[in-house]
Design a protein around this motif. Structure first.
Motif, PDB file in Angstrom:
ATOM      1  N   CYS A   1       0.851  -1.185   0.000  1.00 62.00           N
ATOM      2  CA  CYS A   1       0.000   0.000   0.000  1.00 62.00           C
ATOM      3  C   CYS A   1       0.889   1.238   0.000  1.00 62.00           C
ATOM      4  O   CYS A   1       1.897   1.290   0.709  1.00 62.00           O
ATOM      5  CB  CYS A   1      -0.894  -0.018   1.240  1.00 62.00           C
ATOM      6  SG  CYS A   1      -2.138   1.284   1.267  1.00 62.00           S
ATOM      7  N   GLY A   2       0.503   2.218  -0.796  1.00 64.47           N
ATOM      8  CA  GLY A   2       1.258   3.459  -0.841  1.00 64.47           C
ATOM      9  C   GLY A   2       0.331   4.655  -0.957  1.00 64.47           C
ATOM     10  O   GLY A   2      -0.799   4.528  -1.441  1.00 64.47           O
ATOM     11  N   TRP A   3       0.806   5.804  -0.511  1.00 64.31           N
ATOM     12  CA  TRP A   3       0.020   7.030  -0.602  1.00 64.31           C
ATOM     13  C   TRP A   3       0.954   8.223  -0.637  1.00 64.31           C
ATOM     14  O   TRP A   3       2.044   8.207  -0.076  1.00 64.31           O
ATOM     15  CB  TRP A   3      -0.961   7.148   0.561  1.00 64.31           C
ATOM     16  CG  TRP A   3      -0.358   7.079   1.938  1.00 64.31           C
ATOM     17  CD1 TRP A   3       0.076   8.134   2.699  1.00 64.31           C
ATOM     18  CD2 TRP A   3      -0.112   5.911   2.722  1.00 64.31           C
ATOM     19  NE1 TRP A   3       0.565   7.700   3.903  1.00 64.31           N
ATOM     20  CE2 TRP A   3       0.457   6.328   3.940  1.00 64.31           C
ATOM     21  CE3 TRP A   3      -0.322   4.540   2.520  1.00 64.31           C
ATOM     22  CZ2 TRP A   3       0.828   5.436   4.950  1.00 64.31           C
ATOM     23  CZ3 TRP A   3       0.039   3.662   3.512  1.00 64.31           C
ATOM     24  CH2 TRP A   3       0.606   4.103   4.712  1.00 64.31           C
ATOM     25  N   VAL A   4       0.508   9.243  -1.334  1.00 63.94           N
ATOM     26  CA  VAL A   4       1.212  10.525  -1.372  1.00 63.94           C
ATOM     27  C   VAL A   4       0.169  11.613  -1.584  1.00 63.94           C
ATOM     28  O   VAL A   4      -0.731  11.470  -2.408  1.00 63.94           O
ATOM     29  CB  VAL A   4       2.308  10.548  -2.462  1.00 63.94           C
ATOM     30  CG1 VAL A   4       1.729  10.367  -3.847  1.00 63.94           C
ATOM     31  CG2 VAL A   4       3.129  11.820  -2.385  1.00 63.94           C
ATOM     32  N   LEU A   5       0.271  12.664  -0.805  1.00 64.43           N
ATOM     33  CA  LEU A   5      -0.657  13.788  -0.917  1.00 64.43           C
ATOM     34  C   LEU A   5       0.116  15.081  -1.120  1.00 64.43           C
ATOM     35  O   LEU A   5       1.229  15.229  -0.603  1.00 64.43           O
ATOM     36  CB  LEU A   5      -1.525  13.918   0.341  1.00 64.43           C
ATOM     37  CG  LEU A   5      -2.828  13.126   0.295  1.00 64.43           C
ATOM     38  CD1 LEU A   5      -2.584  11.664   0.497  1.00 64.43           C
ATOM     39  CD2 LEU A   5      -3.815  13.670   1.278  1.00 64.43           C
ATOM     40  N   ALA A   6      -0.502  15.993  -1.836  1.00 61.05           N
ATOM     41  CA  ALA A   6       0.081  17.317  -2.036  1.00 61.05           C
ATOM     42  C   ALA A   6       0.196  18.023  -0.684  1.00 61.05           C
ATOM     43  O   ALA A   6      -0.639  17.817   0.203  1.00 61.05           O
ATOM     44  CB  ALA A   6      -0.796  18.124  -2.986  1.00 61.05           C
TER      45      ALA A   6
ATOM     46  N   GLY B   1      -0.482   3.709  11.304  1.00 62.19           N
ATOM     47  CA  GLY B   1      -0.997   3.225  12.581  1.00 62.19           C
ATOM     48  C   GLY B   1      -2.517   3.280  12.644  1.00 62.19           C
ATOM     49  O   GLY B   1      -3.158   2.336  13.104  1.00 62.19           O
ATOM     50  N   LYS B   2      -3.096   4.377  12.158  1.00 60.54           N
ATOM     51  CA  LYS B   2      -4.556   4.506  12.160  1.00 60.54           C
ATOM     52  C   LYS B   2      -5.219   3.462  11.267  1.00 60.54           C
ATOM     53  O   LYS B   2      -6.363   3.076  11.500  1.00 60.54           O
ATOM     54  CB  LYS B   2      -4.965   5.897  11.672  1.00 60.54           C
ATOM     55  CG  LYS B   2      -4.657   7.006  12.632  1.00 60.54           C
ATOM     56  CD  LYS B   2      -5.055   8.340  12.002  1.00 60.54           C
ATOM     57  CE  LYS B   2      -4.621   9.511  12.827  1.00 60.54           C
ATOM     58  NZ  LYS B   2      -4.961  10.796  12.181  1.00 60.54           N
TER      59      LYS B   2
ATOM     60  N   ASP C   1      11.603   9.167   9.113  1.00 60.03           N
ATOM     61  CA  ASP C   1      11.330  10.543   9.542  1.00 60.03           C
ATOM     62  C   ASP C   1       9.992  11.079   9.023  1.00 60.03           C
ATOM     63  O   ASP C   1       9.642  12.232   9.267  1.00 60.03           O
ATOM     64  CB  ASP C   1      12.462  11.472   9.107  1.00 60.03           C
ATOM     65  CG  ASP C   1      12.658  11.503   7.601  1.00 60.03           C
ATOM     66  OD1 ASP C   1      12.155  10.594   6.914  1.00 60.03           O
ATOM     67  OD2 ASP C   1      13.328  12.432   7.111  1.00 60.03           O
ATOM     68  N   ASN C   2       9.207  10.244   8.343  1.00 59.77           N
ATOM     69  CA  ASN C   2       7.918  10.673   7.786  1.00 59.77           C
ATOM     70  C   ASN C   2       6.822  10.443   8.838  1.00 59.77           C
ATOM     71  O   ASN C   2       6.057   9.490   8.774  1.00 59.77           O
ATOM     72  CB  ASN C   2       7.619   9.909   6.489  1.00 59.77           C
ATOM     73  CG  ASN C   2       6.404  10.434   5.776  1.00 59.77           C
ATOM     74  OD1 ASN C   2       5.557  11.100   6.359  1.00 59.77           O
ATOM     75  ND2 ASN C   2       6.303  10.098   4.503  1.00 59.77           N
ATOM     76  N   LEU C   3       6.762  11.351   9.795  1.00 61.81           N
ATOM     77  CA  LEU C   3       5.859  11.180  10.934  1.00 61.81           C
ATOM     78  C   LEU C   3       4.393  11.149  10.517  1.00 61.81           C
ATOM     79  O   LEU C   3       3.600  10.388  11.079  1.00 61.81           O
ATOM     80  CB  LEU C   3       6.094  12.279  11.967  1.00 61.81           C
ATOM     81  CG  LEU C   3       7.503  12.317  12.566  1.00 61.81           C
ATOM     82  CD1 LEU C   3       7.624  13.465  13.562  1.00 61.81           C
ATOM     83  CD2 LEU C   3       7.862  11.001  13.210  1.00 61.81           C
ATOM     84  N   ALA C   4       4.016  11.938   9.519  1.00 66.09           N
ATOM     85  CA  ALA C   4       2.618  11.963   9.076  1.00 66.09           C
ATOM     86  C   ALA C   4       2.206  10.594   8.533  1.00 66.09           C
ATOM     87  O   ALA C   4       1.142  10.071   8.884  1.00 66.09           O
ATOM     88  CB  ALA C   4       2.413  13.049   8.027  1.00 66.09           C
ATOM     89  N   SER C   5       3.036   9.995   7.686  1.00 62.87           N
ATOM     90  CA  SER C   5       2.698   8.682   7.134  1.00 62.87           C
ATOM     91  C   SER C   5       2.753   7.595   8.195  1.00 62.87           C
ATOM     92  O   SER C   5       1.977   6.636   8.146  1.00 62.87           O
ATOM     93  CB  SER C   5       3.612   8.332   5.958  1.00 62.87           C
ATOM     94  OG  SER C   5       3.191   9.019   4.807  1.00 62.87           O
TER      95      SER C   5
ATOM     96  N   ALA D   1      -5.533  11.356   3.722  1.00 62.71           N
ATOM     97  CA  ALA D   1      -4.729  10.141   3.572  1.00 62.71           C
ATOM     98  C   ALA D   1      -5.363   8.976   4.322  1.00 62.71           C
ATOM     99  O   ALA D   1      -5.498   7.878   3.777  1.00 62.71           O
ATOM    100  CB  ALA D   1      -3.300  10.376   4.046  1.00 62.71           C
ATOM    101  N   THR D   2      -5.768   9.211   5.564  1.00 61.01           N
ATOM    102  CA  THR D   2      -6.383   8.138   6.348  1.00 61.01           C
ATOM    103  C   THR D   2      -7.653   7.645   5.677  1.00 61.01           C
ATOM    104  O   THR D   2      -7.884   6.430   5.569  1.00 61.01           O
ATOM    105  CB  THR D   2      -6.672   8.617   7.780  1.00 61.01           C
ATOM    106  OG1 THR D   2      -5.433   9.013   8.383  1.00 61.01           O
ATOM    107  CG2 THR D   2      -7.321   7.528   8.608  1.00 61.01           C
TER     108      THR D   2
END
Length: 123
Positions: free
Chosen positions: A49-54, A99-100, A90-94, A63-64
């Motif tokens: 699974c992968g995701w990227v947002l502007a 985790g969610k 270091d990608n804390l948001a991802s 993203a969630t």
């Protein structure tokens, strides 16, 4: 080229990436999906699974919501119970999104730099 490659994933393996748009405006905010990138890393053959947002769309729950929808699609249509993801340490948001969405850390690795590998296993 990336969007063309994503279309090829659907034709070849039956899954791939979706475009993520804001409901109200239709504005493109990113991409989310499943792939088999054949990475040079030993972690299994399960979908990744992968995701990227502007940047303007980050921190708004998109993203969630999108990853949850992609995983729901995966659970209904693909055999197997394990889904993988790889996130830069270091990608804390991802890391929070993972985790969610039910991903759990299973090991560190090196893939063009330090990364953390996660898995989501369903019953």
């Amino acid at each position: 080229m990336r969007l063309l490659r994503y279309g090829g994933l659907w034709a070849l393996i039956g899954y791939g990436f979706w475009c993520v748009r804001e409901r109200d405006t239709g504005c493109f905010v990113g991409e989310v999906g499943l792939a088999d990138f054949h990475r040079d890393i030993d972690w299994g053959q399960d979908p990744e699974c992968g995701w990227v947002l502007a940047p303007h769309a980050q921190g708004r729950g998109y993203a969630t919501e999108a990853v949850t929808a992609a995983l729901d699609w995966r659970d209904q249509r693909l055999p197997g119970s394990r889904t993988l993801c790889m996130i830069g340490e270091d990608n804390l948001a991802s890391l929070r999104v993972a985790g969610k969405c039910g991903f759990h850390f299973f090991r560190d690795a090196d893939y063009h730099g330090p990364v953390q590998l996660f898995e989501r296993v369903t019953a």
